[in-house]
Structures are given as C-alpha cells and as structure tokens.
Design an enzyme around this catalytic site. Structure first.
Site, PDB file in Angstrom:
ATOM      1  CB  SER A  36     100.848  14.547   6.236  1.00 12.45           C
ATOM      2  OG  SER A  36     101.228  15.721   6.336  1.00 12.45           O
ATOM      3  CB  SER A  38     103.249  18.551   7.128  1.00 13.09           C
ATOM      4  OG  SER A  38     104.230  17.842   5.670  1.00 13.09           O
ATOM      5  CB  THR A  83     103.675  14.576   0.348  1.00 16.46           C
ATOM      6  OG1 THR A  83     103.582  13.314   0.540  1.00 16.46           O
ATOM      7  CG2 THR A  83     101.668  13.904   0.966  1.00 16.46           C
ATOM      8  CE  LYS A  87     107.453  14.326  -2.293  1.00 15.90           C
ATOM      9  NZ  LYS A  87     108.805  14.442  -1.472  1.00 15.90           N
ATOM     10  CG  ASN A 108     109.598  18.960  -2.165  1.00 14.23           C
ATOM     11  OD1 ASN A 108     109.318  20.704  -2.232  1.00 14.23           O
ATOM     12  ND2 ASN A 108     110.089  18.974  -0.515  1.00 14.23           N
ATOM     13  CG  ASP A 123     112.979  16.391  -0.320  1.00 16.45           C
ATOM     14  OD1 ASP A 123     112.210  16.857   0.263  1.00 16.45           O
ATOM     15  OD2 ASP A 123     112.645  15.146  -1.785  1.00 16.45           O
ATOM     16  CB  ALA A 149     121.782   7.292  -6.623  1.00 13.66           C
ATOM     17  CG  ASN A 173     119.182   2.283  -7.679  1.00 11.16           C
ATOM     18  OD1 ASN A 173     118.677   3.047  -6.293  1.00 11.16           O
ATOM     19  ND2 ASN A 173     118.365   2.066  -8.223  1.00 11.16           N
ATOM     20  CB  THR A 175     116.845  -1.559  -9.243  1.00 15.76           C
ATOM     21  OG1 THR A 175     116.754  -1.556  -8.672  1.00 15.76           O
ATOM     22  CG2 THR A 175     116.892  -1.686 -11.751  1.00 15.76           C
ATOM     23  CE1 TYR A 254     109.666  11.336   8.683  1.00 14.12           C
ATOM     24  CE2 TYR A 254     110.833  11.632   7.124  1.00 14.12           C
ATOM     25  CZ  TYR A 254     109.305  11.363   7.472  1.00 14.12           C
ATOM     26  OH  TYR A 254     108.654  11.434   6.667  1.00 14.12           O
TER      27      TYR A 254
END
Ligand code: NAP
Length: 284
Positions: A36, A38, A83, A87, A108, A123, A149, A173, A175, A254
């Site tokens: 992480s 963070s 995380t 979650k 989160n 988020d 989604a 999506n 699925t 990202y």
C-alpha cells in the site's frame, strides 16, 4: 515507524509505537498490505497541514478484523482505511454505515468518534471531484457510461452517479447479469420530473460492440472501472472504432499512465485522463 504493524502491536499500541512523534493515529488495514502506498500519500499531507498524527500500515487478517477495529479507540486512533479483503466485511462490524457506503456495498474509511465507529466510502465523492478537476464538468450534467459496473469500483461509481442524478447512466459489464441487477437497484434514483429525451435515463448493456456503438452516440463520459488495461498486453476494453471525438474518457486505472483505452481515445481527439486523480481525491 515500522513498514507494517500487526494485531499484536495494536493490542499494546503505546509500547509498539513508543517514541514515535508525531504519534501513529491513522492507518490502512489490509491483507496483504505491504504494497500500500497510502502512507506515502497521507503522511506528507498530514505534515503539510500541521496535523499531529501519522499514518501507517496494519496487516490485519480477516479473522482479526473485528478485534482490530474495536482496539482503535483505546489506541488513540482518529480512524483507519480498509482495503482488500475487508471492504465489505467491515460494514457489519462498525456501529453505523453512512447511506452512500451502504448502497455501494463497501466501506473504505472508518472514523472513530469516542467509542463509536462510523463507516464511509470515499470512492464515489473522489470520482466526482476527479471528473471536475480533469474535465471541468459536473457528473450531474452528464450522460455517463460505466464499464465494469458489476465490479467493486464500478458499483461504487455507478451508485454515486445515480445519487447525483446524472442525465443518463448506462451500466455495462462483461457478466451482463450484474449490470442488469444493479440497474434494477438504482432505478428509484431516476424516477422524477426530469425531461426525458429519446433514450432511457438508466439502462444496462452487455459488453458487445453493437449495443455499445449506439449508446455511445448518447454518452458524454465513459468511465472504465474494469481491471482490463492494468496488465501490460491487455487489449483495449472497447474497440478503438467505437470511440468518438465528443467523448470524455476516464480510466480508473492509475498504475499505467496511458492504458490502451486512453491511447485510443486521444488518437480520435477525445479528452482522456487516468485514475490518479480519483486515487488522490478519494484519499483526500
Ligand atoms: P473487481 O471488483 O475485481 O471488478 C473487476 C471488473 O472488471 C468486473 O466488472 C469485471 O467483469 C471486469 N473485467 C475484468 N476483466 C475484464 C475484461 N478482460 N474485459 C471486460 N471486463 C473485465 O475490481 P475493482 O476493485 O472494482 O477494480 C477495478 C478497477 O478499478 C481496477 O483497475 C482498479 O485499479 C480500479 N480502481 C481505481 C481506483 C482509483 O482510485 N483510481 C479505486 C478503486 C479501483 P466481470 O463482472 O464480468 O468479472
């Protein structure tokens, strides 16, 4: 400060962190958690804001989560992020979950208030700010298509778009059933007195070029919330031929500066941005 602390440390936090200044009062719980970034994001921000607290990593396994959360008030924590894989489990372990996090199905961020723990999800609000900062537009004014989604991030984004009552929301999506189920859940957000154009305000589509091509004619913003594009060599999540110059394309990924989707979007003259801004704003 250690790279990673554990539940054993948290049980006697003053001893485990003796001499640490500023004190460690914020963290991220994860399993694994060593990767992480963070702390690298939050510690410079805390220092710049002049706040007497630092942020660390806590390796907490699923079976340790309930105890770890309950130790936070006594250990002097302000809060923690959670995380993978916590979650969803954390929702049943805190005293209160704010409505957006409940609908998104994930927490989160946990805030400590006295002995009480409150769960949030940052988020969606982070995405809204990211779109504003990248494209100078508000989600609520846009016709949005969310790819992926049915995943965790995609669901959180779709729920936020629905709560913002964006102009139009298309859920896509791989699925398909997951997108269709989410559209049914989100339908109540779209009842009401807005002007209806020729297209439905909310619909679910399979990830197939035919249906996507016509939906993209009536889309302003495409958000990729699939993990397709994370690994080198992944194909573009949409065929390049579907992209058009009028689109804004936001890829939540990202780790790559420029995913195949973003490269294709720029090649047709569309505006494009990667997920770093969402990462920043959800963290902030
Ligand atoms: P997740 O819950 O595992 O969901 C993955 C999603 O990707 C599902 O919708 C899945 O479809 C879809 N998918 C996977 N491979 C695909 C492919 N080859 N073609 C089409 N669809 C595919 O993962 P997540 O946690 O939501 O993360 C998804 C992405 O969001 C990741 O890239 C992550 O980096 C990004 N993210 C960014 C931020 C940020 O701050 N920028 C925050 C959170 C997440 P199925 O349902 O069909 O399997």
């Amino acid at each position: 400060m250690k790279e990673v602390y554990t539940l054993a440390d948290l049980r006697d936090w003053p001893a485990a962190t003796a001499g640490e200044a500023p004190p460690l009062r914020l963290s991220v719980f994860g399993d694994p958690v060593a990767h992480s970034r963070s702390p690298q994001m939050h510690n410079p921000a805390l220092a710049a804001a002049g706040l007497e607290a630092r942020y660390c990593r806590l390796h907490i396994r699923p079976e340790e989560l309930a105890e770890a959360l309950r130790l936070l008030p006594k250990a002097g924590f302000i809060g923690t992020n959670v995380t993978i894989p916590h979650k969803s489990a954390v929702m049943e372990l805190v005293d209160e979950v704010e409505p957006y996090a409940r609908e998104a199905g994930a927490v989160n961020t946990v805030v400590v208030e006295g002995d009480r723990l409150r769960g949030f999800n940052t988020d969606g609000p982070g995405l809204v700010r990211a779109i504003r900062s990248e494209f100078s537009v508000d989600i609520r004014d846009l016709r949005v298509m969310v790819l992926g989604a049915g995943g965790g991030a995609g669901r959180a984004i779709a729920v936020q778009c629905a709560r913002e009552r964006c102009e139009r929301l298309v859920l896509v999506n791989r699925t398909f059933e997951k997108a269709a189920a989410l559209a049914t859940e989100l339908a109540p957000h779209f009842h009401g007195p807005r002007l209806l154009g020729p297209t439905a305000r909310l619909e679910a589509l399979p990830m197939e070029p035919g249906p996507l091509a016509s939906a993209l004619e009536n889309t302003d913003l495409v958000i990729n919330a699939t993990s397709c594009g994370m690994k080198r060599g992944d194909p573009p999540v949409l065929p390049a031929s579907l992209l058009q110059p009028h689109l804004m394309v936001y890829d939540t990924i990202y780790t790559a500066h420029r995913t195949p989707l973003l490269a294709d979007a720029e090649a047709v003259g569309a505006r494009a941005a990667n997920g770093l801004s969402m990462l920043l704003h959800q963290g902030a």
